[in-house]
Design a protein around this motif. Structure first.
Motif: not given
Lengths: 165, 153
Positions: A33, A46-47, B24-25, A36
């Protein structure tokens, strides 16, 4: 893919976006990630970071997001900068012909000066120098432009990404 | 062709992450789904290519104009015996991002990005004074026909 880019205007860049640019102008971590990890460093969830990056991509502030390769290591060993002396009335046509070639990665019209009359520039990437020369000859035949230079790079003295903020 | 350590699956991965890196994540999971590998396998391959130098970096390429910066392409006529010193001086400027030696009397070609035209032109004058190289062309772009920095593999 050929893209003729329209005139661009300067966009306002806020503090949070500057922090994001600082984090993305270098190298992102290669892990499950990455956004993140970066977000944690910046104090941005993160979002939210993902939506900022997407927005900057959509608005064109980020021209491209992804891996930059050492093209010499993936088979494109020769790169030539071609410089063409094109009459003002043919700039548009020649620019489009050059831009349509897959071997051409960058193509610009540039300002000229008294001591330097070349106005159209195209970076040509090929497997070897001979292939670059052949492409240039083809371009010359097709456009009728005979006054051109093919400048091969013999040494890379510096290549870095700009650190904007 | 090129680096023998890069196989067909690596090439597929590179084609995706050059131009279509998933924002994206879990980007490497998405890449894995497209090439038929697990997330971990993709991460390992990408890390290996980063280590071997095939991948220079992964990140954003920004539109300097949209960020309010001004850029130009410069060409300098530098006597061969002074190329090293000249490069040392210009490479010291953070705005000089690309610099190549090319086969022409104008032998040193470099890009210069700065806050505005004035700042860049002042820096070029300073370079000229410090190195004694008088012939430095500045060729700012008037129009962009194409920028494509990904390579089809």
């Amino acid at each position: 893919m050929v893209r003729i880019l329209p005139m661009r205007k300067v966009l306002f860049i806020g503090e949070e976006e500057r922090a994001v640019i600082r984090a993305l102008q270098g190298d992102i971590p290669i892990c499950e990630r990455p956004f993140q990890v970066i977000g944690e460093r910046l104090g941005i969830p993160e979002e939210r970071l993902i939506s900022i990056v997407q927005r900057m991509k959509d608005s064109g502030i980020i021209r491209r997001f992804g891996a930059t390769l050492r093209h010499q290591q993936v088979g494109y060993r020769a790169n030539a900068m071609s410089a063409w002396r094109v009459p003002p009335g043919k700039v548009e046509e020649v620019g489009r012909i050059l831009a349509a070639l897959p071997q051409v990665t960058h193509c610009y019209e540039r300002e000229v000066s008294v001591e330097w009359p070349y106005n159209i520039y195209a970076m040509i990437h090929c497997k070897d120098e001979k292939a670059c020369e052949e492409i240039a000859r083809r371009i010359s035949r097709r456009t009728g432009i005979n006054d051109y230079l093919l400048l091969f790079s013999s040494h890379e003295n510096k290549k870095e990404s700009m650190q904007y903020f | 062709m090129g680096n023998p350590k890069v196989d067909d699956i690596d090439r597929k991965i590179l084609n995706i992450i050059q131009s279509d890196f998933p924002i994206t994540s879990r980007p490497f999971k998405v890449v894995g789904e497209r090439v038929g590998l697990s997330e971990q396998e993709v991460i390992q391959r990408v890390q290996a290519m980063r280590c071997s130098g095939v991948i220079r970096r992964i990140g954003g390429s920004f539109d300097s104009k949209k960020l309010g910066f001004w850029s130009t392409l410069c060409a300098a006529k530098v006597p061969p015996e002074r190329v090293e010193e000249f490069n040392r001086v210009i490479n010291h400027y953070p705005g000089v991002t690309h610099n190549y030696t090319r086969n022409h009397p104008y032998n040193i070609w470099f890009t210069f990005i700065g806050e505005n035209r004035q700042e860049v032109e002042r820096a070029l004058e300073e370079i000229s004074l410090r190195t004694g190289v008088r012939e430095i062309l500045s060729l700012p772009a008037k129009r962009t026909f194409k920028i494509r920095v990904n390579f089809e593999l």
